[in-house]
Design a protein around this motif. Structure first.
Motif, PDB file in Angstrom:
ATOM      1  N   TYR A 234      34.871  47.343  27.701  1.00 28.25           N
ATOM      2  CA  TYR A 234      33.752  46.864  28.732  1.00 28.25           C
ATOM      3  C   TYR A 234      33.601  45.405  28.303  1.00 28.25           C
ATOM      4  CZ  TYR A 234      29.211  46.232  30.894  1.00 28.25           C
ATOM      5  OH  TYR A 234      28.141  45.883  31.606  1.00 28.25           O
ATOM      6  N   LYS A 235      33.606  45.135  27.160  1.00 28.14           N
ATOM      7  CA  LYS A 235      33.634  43.672  26.508  1.00 28.14           C
ATOM      8  C   LYS A 235      34.602  42.757  27.240  1.00 28.14           C
ATOM      9  CE  LYS A 235      31.426  41.294  22.663  1.00 28.14           C
ATOM     10  NZ  LYS A 235      31.025  41.521  21.330  1.00 28.14           N
ATOM     11  N   LYS A 236      35.719  43.201  27.227  1.00 27.83           N
ATOM     12  CA  LYS A 236      36.748  42.511  27.586  1.00 27.83           C
ATOM     13  C   LYS A 236      36.534  42.191  29.281  1.00 27.83           C
ATOM     14  CE  LYS A 236      39.747  41.539  24.531  1.00 27.83           C
ATOM     15  NZ  LYS A 236      39.962  39.861  24.199  1.00 27.83           N
ATOM     16  N   MET A 237      36.142  43.106  29.702  1.00 34.78           N
ATOM     17  CA  MET A 237      35.918  42.879  31.464  1.00 34.78           C
ATOM     18  C   MET A 237      34.712  42.281  31.700  1.00 34.78           C
ATOM     19  SD  MET A 237      37.312  47.045  32.121  1.00 34.78           S
ATOM     20  CE  MET A 237      36.761  46.560  34.115  1.00 34.78           C
ATOM     21  N   HIS A 238      33.802  42.200  30.840  1.00 38.44           N
ATOM     22  CA  HIS A 238      32.650  41.856  31.131  1.00 38.44           C
ATOM     23  C   HIS A 238      32.042  40.728  30.288  1.00 38.44           C
ATOM     24  CE1 HIS A 238      32.258  45.711  33.057  1.00 38.44           C
ATOM     25  NE2 HIS A 238      31.794  45.123  34.152  1.00 38.44           N
ATOM     26  N   GLY A 239      32.841  39.788  29.721  1.00 37.40           N
ATOM     27  CA  GLY A 239      32.820  38.862  28.713  1.00 37.40           C
ATOM     28  C   GLY A 239      31.717  37.885  28.655  1.00 37.40           C
ATOM     29  N   SER A 240      31.388  37.532  30.188  1.00 40.02           N
ATOM     30  CA  SER A 240      30.233  36.484  30.380  1.00 40.02           C
ATOM     31  C   SER A 240      28.832  37.262  30.019  1.00 40.02           C
ATOM     32  CB  SER A 240      30.268  36.025  31.700  1.00 40.02           C
ATOM     33  OG  SER A 240      30.013  37.030  32.786  1.00 40.02           O
ATOM     34  N   GLU A 241      28.712  38.417  30.051  1.00 36.59           N
ATOM     35  CA  GLU A 241      27.429  39.041  29.741  1.00 36.59           C
ATOM     36  C   GLU A 241      26.978  39.061  28.099  1.00 36.59           C
ATOM     37  OE1 GLU A 241      27.166  43.219  31.059  1.00 36.59           O
ATOM     38  OE2 GLU A 241      27.995  42.571  32.992  1.00 36.59           O
ATOM     39  N   PHE A 242      27.765  38.743  27.578  1.00 36.37           N
ATOM     40  CA  PHE A 242      27.678  38.818  26.098  1.00 36.37           C
ATOM     41  C   PHE A 242      27.376  37.533  25.418  1.00 36.37           C
ATOM     42  CE2 PHE A 242      29.805  42.653  27.295  1.00 36.37           C
ATOM     43  CZ  PHE A 242      29.209  43.719  26.585  1.00 36.37           C
ATOM     44  N   THR A 243      26.164  37.096  25.538  1.00 34.56           N
ATOM     45  CA  THR A 243      25.447  35.766  24.886  1.00 34.56           C
ATOM     46  C   THR A 243      24.280  36.247  24.035  1.00 34.56           C
ATOM     47  OG1 THR A 243      26.305  34.715  27.009  1.00 34.56           O
ATOM     48  CG2 THR A 243      24.719  33.482  25.168  1.00 34.56           C
ATOM     49  N   TYR A 244      24.391  35.871  22.576  1.00 30.31           N
ATOM     50  CA  TYR A 244      23.349  36.304  21.854  1.00 30.31           C
ATOM     51  C   TYR A 244      22.481  35.230  21.450  1.00 30.31           C
ATOM     52  CZ  TYR A 244      26.547  40.316  21.368  1.00 30.31           C
ATOM     53  OH  TYR A 244      27.590  41.215  21.392  1.00 30.31           O
ATOM     54  N   GLY A 245      21.289  35.485  20.764  1.00 30.60           N
ATOM     55  CA  GLY A 245      20.486  34.596  20.296  1.00 30.60           C
ATOM     56  C   GLY A 245      19.481  34.134  21.204  1.00 30.60           C
ATOM     57  N   THR A 246      19.192  34.594  22.149  1.00 29.01           N
ATOM     58  CA  THR A 246      18.196  34.351  23.274  1.00 29.01           C
ATOM     59  C   THR A 246      17.655  35.466  24.165  1.00 29.01           C
ATOM     60  OG1 THR A 246      17.947  32.983  25.436  1.00 29.01           O
ATOM     61  CG2 THR A 246      20.096  34.013  25.080  1.00 29.01           C
ATOM     62  N   ARG A 247      16.177  35.349  24.488  1.00 32.02           N
ATOM     63  CA  ARG A 247      15.633  36.373  25.130  1.00 32.02           C
ATOM     64  C   ARG A 247      15.548  36.022  26.612  1.00 32.02           C
ATOM     65  NH1 ARG A 247      12.382  39.971  22.459  1.00 32.02           N
ATOM     66  NH2 ARG A 247      12.509  39.923  20.164  1.00 32.02           N
ATOM     67  N   ASN A 248      16.518  34.744  27.034  1.00 34.84           N
ATOM     68  CA  ASN A 248      16.269  34.660  28.423  1.00 34.84           C
ATOM     69  C   ASN A 248      17.363  35.747  29.032  1.00 34.84           C
ATOM     70  OD1 ASN A 248      16.918  33.819  30.970  1.00 34.84           O
ATOM     71  ND2 ASN A 248      17.545  31.601  30.177  1.00 34.84           N
ATOM     72  N   PRO A 249      16.712  36.394  30.073  1.00 32.81           N
ATOM     73  CA  PRO A 249      17.295  37.554  30.770  1.00 32.81           C
ATOM     74  C   PRO A 249      18.652  37.339  31.426  1.00 32.81           C
ATOM     75  CG  PRO A 249      15.151  37.849  31.135  1.00 32.81           C
ATOM     76  CD  PRO A 249      15.123  36.624  30.445  1.00 32.81           C
ATOM     77  N   SER A 250      18.521  35.799  32.107  1.00 31.81           N
ATOM     78  CA  SER A 250      19.650  35.669  32.791  1.00 31.81           C
ATOM     79  C   SER A 250      20.895  35.439  31.816  1.00 31.81           C
ATOM     80  CB  SER A 250      19.482  34.349  33.455  1.00 31.81           C
ATOM     81  OG  SER A 250      19.106  33.196  32.430  1.00 31.81           O
ATOM     82  N   ARG A 251      20.497  35.213  30.516  1.00 27.81           N
ATOM     83  CA  ARG A 251      21.785  34.925  29.488  1.00 27.81           C
ATOM     84  C   ARG A 251      22.357  36.325  29.340  1.00 27.81           C
ATOM     85  NH1 ARG A 251      21.389  30.211  26.791  1.00 27.81           N
ATOM     86  NH2 ARG A 251      23.655  30.832  25.526  1.00 27.81           N
ATOM     87  N   TYR A 252      21.557  37.276  29.254  1.00 28.71           N
ATOM     88  CA  TYR A 252      22.184  38.560  29.111  1.00 28.71           C
ATOM     89  C   TYR A 252      22.931  39.469  30.170  1.00 28.71           C
ATOM     90  CZ  TYR A 252      19.649  39.037  24.546  1.00 28.71           C
ATOM     91  OH  TYR A 252      19.265  38.770  23.315  1.00 28.71           O
ATOM     92  N   GLY A 253      22.934  38.778  31.334  1.00 25.82           N
ATOM     93  CA  GLY A 253      23.691  39.148  32.575  1.00 25.82           C
ATOM     94  C   GLY A 253      22.675  40.291  33.095  1.00 25.82           C
ATOM     95  N   TRP A 254      21.672  40.407  33.104  1.00 25.05           N
ATOM     96  CA  TRP A 254      20.832  41.497  33.681  1.00 25.05           C
ATOM     97  C   TRP A 254      20.934  41.516  35.233  1.00 25.05           C
ATOM     98  CZ3 TRP A 254      16.723  40.643  29.694  1.00 25.05           C
ATOM     99  CH2 TRP A 254      16.925  41.125  28.429  1.00 25.05           C
ATOM    100  N   LYS A 255      21.255  42.498  35.889  1.00 24.88           N
ATOM    101  CA  LYS A 255      21.263  42.573  37.317  1.00 24.88           C
ATOM    102  C   LYS A 255      20.430  43.881  37.476  1.00 24.88           C
ATOM    103  CE  LYS A 255      25.926  40.794  37.543  1.00 24.88           C
ATOM    104  NZ  LYS A 255      26.119  40.908  35.880  1.00 24.88           N
ATOM    105  N   ARG A 256      20.039  43.863  38.856  1.00 25.28           N
ATOM    106  CA  ARG A 256      19.433  44.935  39.478  1.00 25.28           C
ATOM    107  C   ARG A 256      20.186  46.177  39.413  1.00 25.28           C
ATOM    108  NH1 ARG A 256      14.512  46.895  39.589  1.00 25.28           N
ATOM    109  NH2 ARG A 256      13.896  44.769  40.362  1.00 25.28           N
TER     110      ARG A 256
END
Length: 259
Positions: A234-256
């Motif tokens: 999963y991490k290999k296929m969705h690498g852009s979602e995994f950004t740590y150290g922030t609470r900004n939802p957009s940086r976590y790749g959250w989508k509806r």
């Protein structure tokens, strides 16, 4: 070390409904077990043995045997032995067995559900449980002892969590004899500690199959490894979602669509 909760932020309004549903199903099945066996803290009477034999994962039966020997008595295997690989993941041996498993599912399952989405999470959870059961069976092909419990599937949750959220902190009650303290332990240390000291070492000491206290360590290890592999893919296929150290939802790749 007893986990209390994880410090892993989720998007506002997110509810892990599938994790709640899995916990609810396990609890409902448990009370059916209570009603059938007449026991609560530990299911150990003849009715419990019959229940687990018919619906648990019996290695010898799943490996192809038509009958097994129980206390020198030859007994036919259930007609749907393979079905036990699935059903057994919702059966438990007593209230402590259920409580421990549900605690880990409650703490670690929600973030995994968030990443995979509800339906994929359910399918992968069941797959982890079945694979864990098969690993246990391969390690003890001739055993007539049924294996039950959600811990194989939940071990898959833990393995995936380690890969996907290694920096998440786990609020943990550390018990050292008469002394206790609360610690915030990163998942990358907590989960390997759990694997090594609660599964690998007991397996090597007690051998394959069931260890002390009737614990199927090999199922836990198998579930954890397949969880690691799933998390890695999963991490290999969705690498852009995994950004740590922030609470900004957009940086976590959250989508509806995720929830």
């Amino acid at each position: 070390m007893l986990p209390i909760r994880d410090e892993n932020p989720k998007p506002p309004g997110f509810k892990p409904k599938m994790t709640y549903a899995l916990i609810a199903v396990n609890v409902i099945v448990f009370f059916f077990e209570v009603a059938y066996t007449g026991q609560f803290f530990e299911f150990s009477n003849q009715r419990a043995a019959t229940l687990f034999y018919n619906w648990g994962a019996v290695p010898a039966c799943i490996a192809g045997e038509s009958s097994i020997s129980i206390e020198s008595i030859r007994v036919s295997c259930p007609d749907m032995s393979l079905f036990g690989l699935l059903v057994s993941t919702f059966l438990h041996g007593g209230i402590m067995h259920l409580g421990g498993n549900m605690l880990f599912l409650w703490i670690f399952g929600d973030n995994i559900e968030l990443k995979f989405g509800r339906l994929k999470y359910l399918g992968i959870y069941l797959m982890w449980g079945i694979v864990a059961g098969l690993v246990h069976i391969v390690g003890d092909l001739n055993s007539p002892i049924p294996a039950v419990g959600a811990s194989g599937a939940i071990s898959g949750v833990l393995g995936a969590y380690l890969i996907m959220f290694p920096r998440a902190k786990i609020m943990t009650l550390v018990i050292m004899g008469f002394f206790t303290r609360m610690s915030h332990i990163p998942a990358k240390w907590f989960l390997p500690f759990w694997l090594v000291f609660q599964n690998l070492l007991p397996l090597f000491v007690g051998g394959f199959g069931f260890g002390a206290g009737g614990v199927a360590y090999l199922a836990h290890i198998g579930g954890f490894v397949i969880g690691l592999a799933t998390g890695f893919l999963y991490k290999k296929m969705h690498g852009s979602e995994f950004t740590y150290g922030t609470r900004n939802p957009s940086r976590y790749g959250w989508k509806r669509d995720d929830y």
